[in-house]
Design a protein around this motif. Structure first.
Motif, mmCIF file in Angstrom:
data_model
loop_
_atom_site.group_PDB
_atom_site.id
_atom_site.type_symbol
_atom_site.label_atom_id
_atom_site.label_comp_id
_atom_site.label_asym_id
_atom_site.label_seq_id
_atom_site.Cartn_x
_atom_site.Cartn_y
_atom_site.Cartn_z
ATOM 1 N N HIS A 789 0.803 -1.221 0.000
ATOM 2 C CA HIS A 789 0.000 0.000 0.000
ATOM 3 C C HIS A 789 0.837 1.272 0.000
ATOM 4 O O HIS A 789 0.693 2.133 -0.869
ATOM 5 N N THR A 790 1.730 1.361 0.993
ATOM 6 C CA THR A 790 2.519 2.594 1.124
ATOM 7 C C THR A 790 3.368 2.849 -0.110
ATOM 8 O O THR A 790 3.489 3.975 -0.557
ATOM 9 N N LYS A 791 3.937 1.788 -0.637
ATOM 10 C CA LYS A 791 4.788 1.969 -1.815
ATOM 11 C C LYS A 791 3.956 2.466 -2.984
ATOM 12 O O LYS A 791 4.384 3.331 -3.741
ATOM 13 N N VAL A 793 1.202 4.158 -2.857
ATOM 14 C CA VAL A 793 0.833 5.562 -2.640
ATOM 15 C C VAL A 793 2.020 6.475 -2.995
ATOM 16 O O VAL A 793 1.866 7.469 -3.705
ATOM 17 N N ASN A 794 3.186 6.091 -2.524
ATOM 18 C CA ASN A 794 4.365 6.920 -2.815
ATOM 19 C C ASN A 794 4.629 7.027 -4.299
ATOM 20 O O ASN A 794 4.970 8.085 -4.810
ATOM 21 N N VAL A 808 -3.297 12.315 -0.107
ATOM 22 C CA VAL A 808 -3.236 10.892 0.210
ATOM 23 C C VAL A 808 -4.620 10.273 0.407
ATOM 24 O O VAL A 808 -4.884 9.193 -0.128
ATOM 25 N N LYS A 812 -6.123 7.002 -1.539
ATOM 26 C CA LYS A 812 -6.624 5.841 -0.826
ATOM 27 C C LYS A 812 -8.036 5.498 -1.303
ATOM 28 O O LYS A 812 -8.369 4.338 -1.527
ATOM 29 N N GLU A 816 -9.391 2.104 -3.099
ATOM 30 C CA GLU A 816 -10.563 1.369 -2.624
ATOM 31 C C GLU A 816 -11.559 1.139 -3.752
ATOM 32 O O GLU A 816 -12.141 0.071 -3.882
ATOM 33 N N LEU A 819 -10.401 -1.489 -5.942
ATOM 34 C CA LEU A 819 -10.608 -2.793 -5.307
ATOM 35 C C LEU A 819 -12.049 -3.234 -5.543
ATOM 36 O O LEU A 819 -12.311 -4.380 -5.911
ATOM 37 N N ARG A 826 -6.702 -7.641 -2.712
ATOM 38 C CA ARG A 826 -5.725 -7.732 -1.634
ATOM 39 C C ARG A 826 -5.098 -9.116 -1.670
ATOM 40 O O ARG A 826 -5.758 -10.100 -1.962
ATOM 41 N N GLU A 828 -3.929 -12.461 -0.315
ATOM 42 C CA GLU A 828 -4.373 -13.303 0.791
ATOM 43 C C GLU A 828 -3.275 -13.344 1.858
ATOM 44 O O GLU A 828 -2.119 -13.618 1.564
ATOM 45 N N GLY A 829 -3.648 -13.018 3.077
ATOM 46 C CA GLY A 829 -2.678 -13.120 4.158
ATOM 47 C C GLY A 829 -1.886 -11.842 4.390
ATOM 48 O O GLY A 829 -1.226 -11.692 5.403
ATOM 49 N N SER A 831 -3.039 -8.112 3.890
ATOM 50 C CA SER A 831 -4.093 -7.273 3.323
ATOM 51 C C SER A 831 -3.592 -5.886 2.953
ATOM 52 O O SER A 831 -4.319 -5.096 2.400
ATOM 53 N N SER A 832 -2.320 -5.561 3.275
ATOM 54 C CA SER A 832 -1.854 -4.237 2.877
ATOM 55 C C SER A 832 -1.067 -4.292 1.577
ATOM 56 O O SER A 832 -0.407 -3.345 1.191
ATOM 57 N N TYR A 834 -1.378 -5.187 -2.580
ATOM 58 C CA TYR A 834 -2.386 -5.371 -3.626
ATOM 59 C C TYR A 834 -1.821 -6.159 -4.793
ATOM 60 O O TYR A 834 -0.631 -6.099 -5.078
#
Lengths: 838, 291
Positions: A789-791, A793-794, A808, A812, A816, A819, A826, A828-829, A831-832, A834
């Motif tokens: 996720h963070t990567k 977004v960056n 940001v 996000k 969503e 998604l 996401r 599996e296992g 969830s942050s 994608y």
């Protein structure tokens, strides 16, 4: 020589015993000579004789004895001849003043006494030094052979060192029995020098040469006779005390300055002190201390209270910036660069000030608005101000806003010039500060929510006026400035939107020079890249093609040879939908209106449109042309017949005018062609016949019936505002001095948007941004397949940086949404993270 | 009408489910007679127990289903009534989450309908994976075991929970109606405050009735339907809150859906979870980068 010595050594051994007796005479000779040297009576001495004597002694292996004897002799000499002089110098008074710092002595007194003492020390040192040099010369052979072989310090080192041991390190005896602390002469010496230096710092004139002699002495004396380079007394004893005392001095001075002086004085003072100290090291002390004392001054005088001085009201950094005290700023920069390579103290205040000044511009703008509004009301509406309050308020804000935009831009540019000047004149174009200032500019410009619009308006205004008043060079400068501001904008997509709108109006109304426009766009292109200007270039291209098209169509009509007098000359602009702003394309500025029904054109125009369309499709089948009635204009030749009954004045003749009106105006006027004299049409009738949207019609009729210079229609009742119930009739009495009349287009000023409009623009822009972010996310994920996720977004932020600064939460939200639409899932296992779903 | 295949592929209880219970596959095989499985002929091996399963399905078909299929045509699906009867016959409570267990096994794609294909494929793969013979009694046993497993095995629970999303939504839509979602949450995560009583995995921690808070929050702030991501992430979030009721694990830069971010902020406003002291913020999943 050595080999001979080796050979004869066995023979000589018995001789040494015999030569035992030879030592004493030789020594006696030498001793007398030394006494003479000390008494400065060396003129009669024979160097050769003496050298031979020492040579003999050394040769007889009596080096050790000689070495000792010389040392003892010198010690005795010190005791008997020198120390009494020194002791005489050390008076009780001197001790009190120098060591105990008894108050109540004038600096003059202290200086006199101190210098006397220093002179005494200097004299005995000079004597001793000269004598020891001569003695060392005489006993050179001893040093060469004996001292070297036995690895002892040279005789010179030992004898010169005696001065250290006997003078400097001698305890103060009788003169100071009531002092508990155990002082040595050096302490006095040092205290006296420090006192003298402080006196000089306070503005007295002291004997620099004298002090220099003493420090030179300290430089040539060492802690031990081994003469280790770093163990010069100057470095081990004097310098630390000097630095300590200076620290103390400057600490006090700085505190005093904080109390009594202002920032400007402090700057100059500190600069002067730095120069003084550097100079003092050259003339009075030792250049070895230059850097060390500089750092003391930096630390105590500059760094210690830096923040206090910078924050000083009236003289601190803020007023320096505000009042352009360039000299102060230059000194400040030099001083701060000495103490802090990041210059953070300067940077922080500078940045804050830029932002504050930026906000002030914004605030000033808000305050000016009202006064401008008042002035504008006075100017624009000569008569009947009070009656129609609503009107000026709806009209004037637009003009005010334009003025505000120009003012804002001018102010920002002025501020920028100011800081540029400070940067180049005072801060040596320091890169750190430059980028800090740039960042602050960008901050406040972008925090102002109309910056994009204002920059575009500024360009709009200048390019429009450029034709008449400005020279090419001036226009050039304006373009440069615009680009400067453009660099600061982060929401470039907003700017693009506004610029497109303004450019469209300029192009369609031919309000600017096309080559200047192109120049501007090409600069933008080199600044921000191709994608940014592609629409603008498309617009230029449309304009060029349209011109050709118009010419060709005219030729085509001429070639038909059907010289119908009713032929209408057509000047057409064919605009490609995507390149032009939706407002211009008749998409409607307010939302939810949908496609506007087209207005009803008069048959002449209808015929023309059909004819052109047919011509247009000859080479371009399949294209659709939509007539944008809200964007065009028309020249109408009108004939006002002689008014019956008038025999004089303009009304007595037939008048012909060329009236330039909007397309809507033309449609409305055409209606009156078919009207019998004296009949009128109501607003509703006109609307029914033309299908022009009510607000547009209202504006059109206002322009034709209320503005004196083109009042070709009469309105009943003759009020200023057009209402639904009004009736309009042909104004047979119309007179104008000018033959060509341009009907003013009410409120089609490109200008600043109203609040409603702006929200609308922002909403549209946000929608576009959402799409742009979606596209970026998909593009990134398509390439990466899996991403945290963070990567993600960056990466989105860094990709979109050049166009706008995405926020940001919006990113996000878009993720969503993707998604939910199953472009992403996401993992599996985790969830942050994608995964891209192809 | 062909049943839609679920995206996630197999929806069987994973083997870990069995490993965590007394019923290991091995125990099962011994309990229910090995011969059936050991002496299959090739054809049988290939087709598995499909014939038997088809017969089982035929027995479930009611008159209405037959009428719906049309005379003479094979019945491909059974309707609500027959499905309920079947669920009850499997020993599962039709009123609560146990029904989802059965529906998950037979790969139903809505609450009111079981298709032949889903029934046969579902049981058949359980037969292949765990050697559960194709008869009513063994199926009952298996269902009972799964129901027992539900509260104890988070992975299995998650599978049934996620499966329920597909059951609850209208076939044409992508998201769950909010009302349906609320009922489902009660069924799965019900706490003392829920109308349906305790679910298999009550969403609460020592001091907080999280499900109650969640429902209040949704009533106040959420008017839209519940999409799949929100449905799934709600469970993930629930699991975390049960471990750390201070919500210290949460961080706005993480990938939680916006609605959950809002919920956290709402909880802090309401005083349900105190914001951790600055500096102490951050759970094990803190991977905040500077941007």
């Amino acid at each position: 020589m050595a080999s001979r010595t080796n050979k004869i050594r066995p023979i000589r051994k018995p001789i040494t015993n015999r030569d035992q007796s030879e030592f004493e005479p030789c020594w006696a000779l030498l001793r007398d000579a030394m006494t003479d040297i000390h008494l400065q009576n060396a003129g009669r001495l024979s160097f050769e004789q003496l050298y031979r004597a020492s040579y003999k002694i050394v040769l007889r292996k009596k080096g050790a004895l000689l070495y000792e004897r010389v040392r003892d002799f010198e010690q005795e000499w010190f005791r008997d001849h020198i120390m009494p002089n020194i002791a005489a110098l050390i008076t009780k008074n001197l001790i009190n003043i120098s060591l105990l710092q008894h108050p109540g002595s004038s600096s003059h007194e202290r200086r006199e006494m101190g210098e006397k003492f220093l002179r005494g020390i200097r004299d005995s040192w000079t004597d001793h030094n000269r004598s020891m040099n001569m003695i060392a010369d005489v006993l050179m052979y001893l040093d060469r052979v004996y001292t070297l072989e036995t690895k002892q310090p040279s005789l010179f080192a030992v004898t010169i060192g005696l001065f250290r041991n006997n003078v400097l390190r001698s305890h103060i005896g009788a003169a100071a029995e009531d002092i508990e602390q155990d002082f040595v002469v050096f302490d006095i010496l040092c205290a006296v020098i420090l006192d003298l230096i402080n006196m000089e710092r306070d503005g007295d004139i002291i004997n620099r040469n004298l002090v220099r002699k003493i420090t030179a002495m300290l430089e040539s004396l060492y802690e031990t006779d081994d003469e280790i380079e770093n163990h010069r007394l100057y470095l081990t004893l004097f310098e630390p005390r000097y630095l300590e005392a200076s620290t103390e001095f400057y600490r006090k001075e700085c505190e005093k300055l904080v109390q009594e002086a202002n920032c400007s004085t402090w700057l100059r003072h500190a600069q002067r002190r730095l120069n003084e100290e550097r100079e003092r090291c050259g003339t009075t002390l030792s250049i070895m201390t230059t850097d060390k004392i500089a750092s003391v001054v930096e630390k105590e005088l500059i760094e210690a209270k830096l923040d206090v001085f910078l924050a000083m009201e009236g003289s601190g950094l803020k007023p320096m910036i505000d009042n352009d005290r360039l000299d102060d700023l230059s000194i400040l920069y030099q001083l701060i660069s000495r103490v802090d390579s990041t210059k953070s103290a300067l940077k922080v205040i500078l940045q804050r000030r830029v932002r504050e000044l930026g906000l002030e511009i914004e605030k000033a703008l808000k305050n000016t608005d009202f006064s401008v509004a008042g002035a504008a009301t006075g100017d624009g509406e000569e008569a009947g101000e009070a009656a129609e309050k609503a009107k000026p308020q709806t009209l004037n804000p637009a003009q005010q806003q334009t003025a505000a935009a120009i003012k804002w831009v001018d102010d920002v540019l002025q501020l920028k010039d100011k800081f540029d000047r400070i940067l180049s004149d005072c801060f040596c174009d320091d890169l750190l500060l430059q980028s800090a200032i740039t960042r602050s500019f960008s901050d406040f410009i972008n925090s102002f929510n109309r910056s994009s619009e204002y920059v575009s308006l500024f360009i709009d205004d200048n390019l429009k006026r450029g034709i008449k008043t400005k020279t090419e060079a001036e226009v050039d400068a304006v373009l440069d400035k615009a680009i400067v501001l453009l660099r600061y904008l982060t929401d470039r997509d907003m700017f693009e939107r506004y610029y497109q709108k303004h450019l469209a109006k300029r192009l369609l109304h031919r309000k600017s020079e096309i080559h200047t426009e192109k120049e501007m766009v090409s600069r933008m292109k080199s600044e921000m890249g191709n994608h940014f200007t592609s629409k603008f270039e498309g617009m230029f291209k449309d304009m060029e093609l349209s011109k050709d098209l118009t010419d060709n169509y005219r030729d085509h009509i001429a070639s038909l040879g059907d010289a119908d007098y009713k032929t209408v000359d057509l000047n057409i602009n064919v605009l490609t939908t995507n390149n032009w702003p939706p407002e211009v394309m008749g998409g409607g500025t307010s939302k939810g209106e949908g496609a506007k029904p087209d207005c009803f054109y008069p048959p002449e125009i209808k015929r023309l449109q059909e004819s052109f369309y047919k011509y247009y499709l000859k080479d371009r089948s399949g294209r659709v042309l939509t007539w944008v009635s809200s964007a065009g204009n028309a020249d109408i030749k009108c004939v006002f017949p002689k008014v019956p009954g008038k025999e004089t004045g303009p009304l007595s003749k037939e008048r012909r005018y060329e009236l330039n009106v909007s397309t809507y105006g033309m449609i409305v006027l055409m209606l009156f062609n078919d009207l019998v004299d004296g009949e009128s049409l109501s607003f509703d009738e006109i609307q029914a016949k033309t299908n022009i949207p009510a607000p547009e019609l209202m504006r059109t009729l206002t322009s034709l019936s209320s503005v004196p210079k083109c009042r070709v229609l009469l309105k009943e009742p003759a009020t200023k505002n057009v209402k639904n119930t009004d009736k309009f009739s042909y104004n047979a009495q119309f007179v104008s001095k000018a033959i060509r009349i341009k009907a003013p287009v009410i409120s089609s000023i490109s200008k600043v948007e109203g609040d409603e409009e702006r929200k609308e623009t922002e909403r549209k822009n946000d929608q576009t941004r959402a799409h742009v972010i979606d596209a970026a996310v998909v593009r990134i994920m398509k390439q990466r397949k899996l991403l945290a996720h963070t990567k993600l977004v960056n990466e989105v932020i860094s990709q979109l940086m050049g166009r706008f600064k995405p926020d940001v939460p919006l990113i996000k939200k878009r993720i969503e949404d993707l998604l939910a639409r199953e472009y992403l899932e996401r993992v599996e296992g985790d969830s942050s993270t994608y995964r891209y779903l192809a | 009408m062909r049943p839609r295949r679920m995206r996630n592929g197999s929806l069987l209880p994973s083997s870990s489910l069995l490993a965590t219970t007394d019923f290991t596959p091995c125990a099962f095989a011994m309990l229910h007679g090995a011969p059936h499985t050991v002496y299959m002929n090739d054809r049988e091996r290939k087709r598995g127990p499909d014939d038997a399963l088809n017969q089982l399905f035929d027995r479930l078909v009611g008159d209405e289903d037959r009428a719906a299929a049309g005379a003479g045509k094979p019945v491909e699906a059974i309707g609500a009534e027959a499905a309920q009867a079947y669920i009850s016959s499997m020993g599962a409570n039709i009123e609560n989450v146990e029904a989802f267990v059965v529906l998950e096994i037979v790969r139903a794609d809505s609450i009111g309908q079981i298709t032949r294909q889903g029934f046969v494929e579902g049981w058949s793969s359980i037969y292949l994976d765990h050697r559960i013979p194709a008869d009513q009694a063994h199926h009952r046993n298996y269902v009972r075991m799964c129901i027992q497993n539900l509260p104890q095995n988070p992975a299995y629970f998650k599978k049934v929970y996620q499966f329920a999303f597909g059951l609850g939504k209208e076939p044409a839509q992508k998201a769950l109606e909010k009302d349906v979602a609320l009922v489902f949450w009660d069924l799965f995560l019900g706490t003392e405050s829920s109308d349906t009583g305790l679910g298999p995995r009550p969403w609460k921690s020592k001091n907080v009735d999280w499900l109650g808070a969640w429902k209040r929050f949704l009533a106040e702030k959420w008017t839209r339907s519940v999409n799949k991501d929100m449905w799934n992430q709600t469970l993930a979030f629930a699991e975390k809150t049960m471990v750390d009721e201070t919500l210290g694990f949460w961080n706005e830069d993480q990938a939680w859906p916006g609605v959950i971010d809002d919920f956290v902020l709402w909880c802090r406003e309401q005083g349900i979870a105190k914001a951790p002291a600055p500096g102490a913020a951050g759970g094990e999943e803190m991977d905040v980068e500077d941007y």
